[in-house]
Design a protein around this motif. Structure first.
Motif, PDB file in Angstrom:
ATOM      1  N   TYR A  78       0.797  -1.223   0.000  1.00 50.60           N
ATOM      2  CA  TYR A  78       0.000   0.000   0.000  1.00 50.60           C
ATOM      3  C   TYR A  78       0.834   1.281   0.000  1.00 50.60           C
ATOM      4  O   TYR A  78       0.291   2.359  -0.235  1.00 50.60           O
ATOM      5  N   ASN A  79       2.102   1.164   0.294  1.00 53.20           N
ATOM      6  CA  ASN A  79       2.964   2.343   0.262  1.00 53.20           C
ATOM      7  C   ASN A  79       4.407   1.893   0.081  1.00 53.20           C
ATOM      8  O   ASN A  79       4.835   0.906   0.683  1.00 53.20           O
ATOM      9  N   ALA A  80       5.129   2.600  -0.780  1.00 54.84           N
ATOM     10  CA  ALA A  80       6.538   2.301  -1.015  1.00 54.84           C
ATOM     11  C   ALA A  80       7.338   3.585  -0.864  1.00 54.84           C
ATOM     12  O   ALA A  80       6.897   4.659  -1.299  1.00 54.84           O
ATOM     13  N   ILE A  81       8.508   3.464  -0.265  1.00 54.09           N
ATOM     14  CA  ILE A  81       9.363   4.644  -0.125  1.00 54.09           C
ATOM     15  C   ILE A  81       9.954   5.010  -1.474  1.00 54.09           C
ATOM     16  O   ILE A  81      10.024   6.185  -1.832  1.00 54.09           O
ATOM     17  N   THR A  82      10.374   4.020  -2.242  1.00 53.62           N
ATOM     18  CA  THR A  82      10.790   4.242  -3.636  1.00 53.62           C
ATOM     19  C   THR A  82      10.166   3.136  -4.489  1.00 53.62           C
ATOM     20  O   THR A  82       8.966   3.133  -4.717  1.00 53.62           O
ATOM     21  N   VAL A  83      10.948   2.171  -4.978  1.00 56.58           N
ATOM     22  CA  VAL A  83      10.424   1.064  -5.782  1.00 56.58           C
ATOM     23  C   VAL A  83       9.732   0.054  -4.856  1.00 56.58           C
ATOM     24  O   VAL A  83      10.270  -0.308  -3.812  1.00 56.58           O
ATOM     25  N   ALA A  84       8.548  -0.415  -5.260  1.00 56.59           N
ATOM     26  CA  ALA A  84       7.820  -1.360  -4.416  1.00 56.59           C
ATOM     27  C   ALA A  84       8.493  -2.738  -4.406  1.00 56.59           C
ATOM     28  O   ALA A  84       8.865  -3.250  -3.346  1.00 56.59           O
ATOM     29  N   ARG A  89       8.187   5.783  -7.321  1.00 57.26           N
ATOM     30  CA  ARG A  89       8.982   5.165  -8.384  1.00 57.26           C
ATOM     31  C   ARG A  89       8.181   4.003  -8.978  1.00 57.26           C
ATOM     32  O   ARG A  89       6.966   3.988  -8.935  1.00 57.26           O
ATOM     33  N   ASP A  90       8.888   3.008  -9.528  1.00 55.02           N
ATOM     34  CA  ASP A  90       8.227   1.911 -10.214  1.00 55.02           C
ATOM     35  C   ASP A  90       7.500   0.984  -9.243  1.00 55.02           C
ATOM     36  O   ASP A  90       7.870   0.859  -8.073  1.00 55.02           O
ATOM     37  N   GLY A  91       6.487   0.282  -9.785  1.00 53.01           N
ATOM     38  CA  GLY A  91       5.801  -0.725  -8.993  1.00 53.01           C
ATOM     39  C   GLY A  91       6.614  -2.002  -8.900  1.00 53.01           C
ATOM     40  O   GLY A  91       6.997  -2.439  -7.817  1.00 53.01           O
ATOM     41  N   ILE A  92       6.886  -2.634 -10.049  1.00 45.00           N
ATOM     42  CA  ILE A  92       7.716  -3.841 -10.126  1.00 45.00           C
ATOM     43  C   ILE A  92       8.822  -3.576 -11.138  1.00 45.00           C
ATOM     44  O   ILE A  92       8.542  -3.219 -12.287  1.00 45.00           O
ATOM     45  N   PRO A  97       4.461   1.145 -13.655  1.00 49.06           N
ATOM     46  CA  PRO A  97       3.962   0.036 -12.832  1.00 49.06           C
ATOM     47  C   PRO A  97       4.731  -1.268 -12.997  1.00 49.06           C
ATOM     48  O   PRO A  97       4.983  -1.973 -12.023  1.00 49.06           O
ATOM     49  N   LEU A  98       5.095  -1.618 -14.238  1.00 55.53           N
ATOM     50  CA  LEU A  98       5.793  -2.875 -14.483  1.00 55.53           C
ATOM     51  C   LEU A  98       6.882  -2.635 -15.516  1.00 55.53           C
ATOM     52  O   LEU A  98       6.598  -2.199 -16.631  1.00 55.53           O
ATOM     53  N   VAL A  99       8.115  -2.932 -15.142  1.00 56.41           N
ATOM     54  CA  VAL A  99       9.275  -2.714 -16.008  1.00 56.41           C
ATOM     55  C   VAL A  99      10.065  -4.009 -16.106  1.00 56.41           C
ATOM     56  O   VAL A  99      10.364  -4.646 -15.094  1.00 56.41           O
ATOM     57  N   SER A 100      10.390  -4.395 -17.335  1.00 56.93           N
ATOM     58  CA  SER A 100      11.333  -5.481 -17.550  1.00 56.93           C
ATOM     59  C   SER A 100      12.405  -4.978 -18.508  1.00 56.93           C
ATOM     60  O   SER A 100      12.112  -4.667 -19.662  1.00 56.93           O
TER      61      SER A 100
END
Length: 586
Positions: A275-281, A309-312, A335-338
């Protein structure tokens, strides 16, 4: 066309095998006293307010030492503080066949919370506040767990005043949201409070001059309200009284990754929320075979945003990827980076050997391995070569390898040209929702992807982007199938126009865009073998230059049987960097 369709068919059949990856969903039913360890037996008791970091870590270590497959957590909140000056992080190193399992509610939602309790701080003062740091392990998983922060490292509120003359904004902080005197303002966004959706305005703080980040939020004395004000910020013309606004206290620190995996095999994340991320989840580096099911990264309560920042973020991963039923809302970046690293050829000692160099963050020990097949990005068509041996020559700011291949390298491979590490053997992203994120819903810089039955709604940049996005980030894509997705109201900002000159960014699609954002390349059509069919594109008319689909630096692309609603430009193509494009939707 027959050859291309055969590639797509073979890739689809290969990708289906991803569903057999790792442990089966529902395997928790196999948990017994004999094969499980219960964290309560090591002193980790939920809802007692005491730090459980050490106790949970001991339970995991005991499970591995005694060949117990499951580490079971009860319903409730486990506090991760570390205490005694230590970090809150649960560190796991070098284990096999371990799965952390929490409990569920009646509707199947996770009911076990791992809650980091860290002192609020701005970016530069942030101490390591990671939930879980898992490295050098195999056949591992996390199921039925919520990762959260208390207090959370972001806040949300309602704009009370915009004073253009004095360059001042006042905001009433919502109940339950964190705040402190002297907050910095990273990754701020504007929201429609009636719909709780992102407003179609430019980013409030991204690309600001660095000096603006020295401006701080200060408490204002208002009866019965928590009100903060900030002066001299450049976003006054992008917000108005009554808007929702969110901001974060950090954006650039690796100390704030929520969950981190490095050099692991067969990772399964199932029914996991954050529910909360400081930077990347969630960040996963240099790992093989990743399965993500039923994951939610989203704001909760009065929060408008989730993370800055990014989600995954999947970096230099390989093997098989399955993402099924992912939901991401409210992240400031993608949200999603590969992605993989671009690696430069520094020297050519002989016809089978290169000395390589790169400066981006990556682990020199694991990014390239014996047996890997790497791409050489040169000539008319990229070529693969298999690594016979690899030696790390330098592992500092500039990483260097001596790489010997099993056969001669391509004759077009010259000093200062590029290679990239291995990519996905197969990847599937399906049944997922990406909405209200100030970024690109999916950034994919690999190969062998099926993107099917997803919803991309109200994301500020392109819904989906393929290919290199920056000087350090690649690679180009190959064997991509995009079908039965719904793209709604994405792309009111073209992030990439003009980044390296008009030729590198002028063509873009709010729904789908192929990228080439690396100054080494120009018109090479290295994004290849892409099928776009049976999708719906809707409400993307934000400016004259955008289309639903934007194709550049690509070849062997087929576009067919898509539906367009309230779309001015269906398909835009950069003619000088594309070839063999079949557009049946014209």
């Amino acid at each position: 066309m027959g050859y291309i369709n055969k590639i797509f068919l073979n890739m689809f059949l290969m990708a289906l095998s991803v569903t057999t990856l790792g442990m089966k969903s529902g395997e928790i039913a196999g948990s017994t006293v004999d094969n499980s360890v219960f964290v309560r037996d090591f002193g980790a008791i939920p809802d007692d307010g005491k730090s459980d970091t050490k106790e949970i870590t001991k339970a995991i270590e005991y499970a591995y030492a005694n060949s117990k497959k499951y580490v079971v957590l009860d319903k409730g909140i486990y506090n991760l503080r570390g205490d005694d000056g230590k970090v809150p992080t649960i560190y796991v190193r070098g284990v096999e066949n371990i799965k952390l399992i929490g409990q569920i509610t009646n509707d199947g939602s996770p009911a076990t919370i791992l809650e980091v309790n860290a002192e609020l701080a701005n970016n530069d003062e942030l101490k390591l506040s990671r939930h879980l740091d898992w490295e050098n392990s195999g056949n591992i998983g996390v199921e039925n767990i919520i990762f959260d922060l208390k207090p959370r490292f972001s806040t949300s509120g309602k704009v009370l005043m915009v004073d253009h003359e004095n360059k001042r904004v006042e905001v009433e902080i919502f109940d339950g949201m964190s705040h402190f005197e002297g907050m910095k303002c990273f990754s701020a966004n504007a929201w429609d409070l009636e719909t709780r959706k992102l407003k179609h305005v430019d980013a409030l703080t991204i690309n600001m001059k660095e000096s603006y980040f020295e401006n701080l939020w200060h408490r204002v004395d208002r009866p019965d309200k928590v009100v903060y004000a900030i002066n001299n910020m450049p976003f006054l013309d992008k917000i108005e009284v009554g808007d929702g606004i969110s901001w974060h206290y950090a954006a650039h620190s690796s100390s704030g990754y929520g969950v981190y995996f490095y050099n692991c095999r067969n990772i399964e994340l199932d029914n996991v929320h954050m529910y909360n991320a400081i930077t990347v989840a969630f960040r996963i580096n240099d790992s093989k075979n990743v399965t993500i099911r039923n994951m939610h990264i989203k704001p909760e309560g009065n929060s408008l945003a989730t993370g800055p920042r990014d989600g995954i973020y999947l970096s230099n991963c390989r093997g098989k990827l399955l993402v099924d039923s992912l939901y991401v809302k409210g992240v400031r970046w993608d949200p999603l980076v590969s992605r993989v690293n671009f690696i430069k050829i520094k020297k050519l000692p002989d016809d089978k050997t290169i000395i390589s160099s790169y400066v981006a963050q990556a682990h020199a020990e694991s990014i390239l391995q014996v047996g890997d097949s790497v791409y050489f990005w040169c000539g008319e068509k990229p070529a693969r070569r298999q690594i016979k041996s690899v030696e790390v020559l330098q592992n500092k700011s500039e990483k260097e390898h001596r790489i010997v291949f099993t056969e001669e390298i391509p004759k077009e491979a010259l000093i200062d040209s590029y290679i990239s590490p291995p990519q996905w053997e197969s990847a599937v992203v399906m049944n997922s929702v990406f909405e209200d994120n100030f970024g690109t819903g999916l950034i994919f810089e690999s190969e062998n992807l099926i993107l099917e039955n997803n919803l991309f709604r109200n994301n500020a940049y392109h819904a989906v982007g393929f290919g290199p996005t920056s000087i350090n980030t690649g690679a180009f894509v190959d064997n991509i199938v995009i079908r039965n997705n719904h793209f709604i109201s994405n792309g009111w900002i073209n992030k990439y126009t003009g980044m390296y000159g008009r030729i590198h960014g002028g063509i873009y699609g709010g729904g789908i865009t192929t990228h080439e954002q690396h100054p080494h390349f120009s018109t090479e059509p290295y994004n290849r073998n892409i099928l776009i069919e049976n999708n719906i594109f809707e409400d993307m008319n934000f400016n004259e230059e955008m289309g639903a689909i934007g194709i550049k630096n690509a070849q062997n692309v087929t576009i067919r049987n898509n539906t367009y609603r309230n779309i001015k430009n269906k398909v835009l193509m950069e003619m000088e960097s594309t070839k063999n494009i079949v557009n049946e939707d014209d």
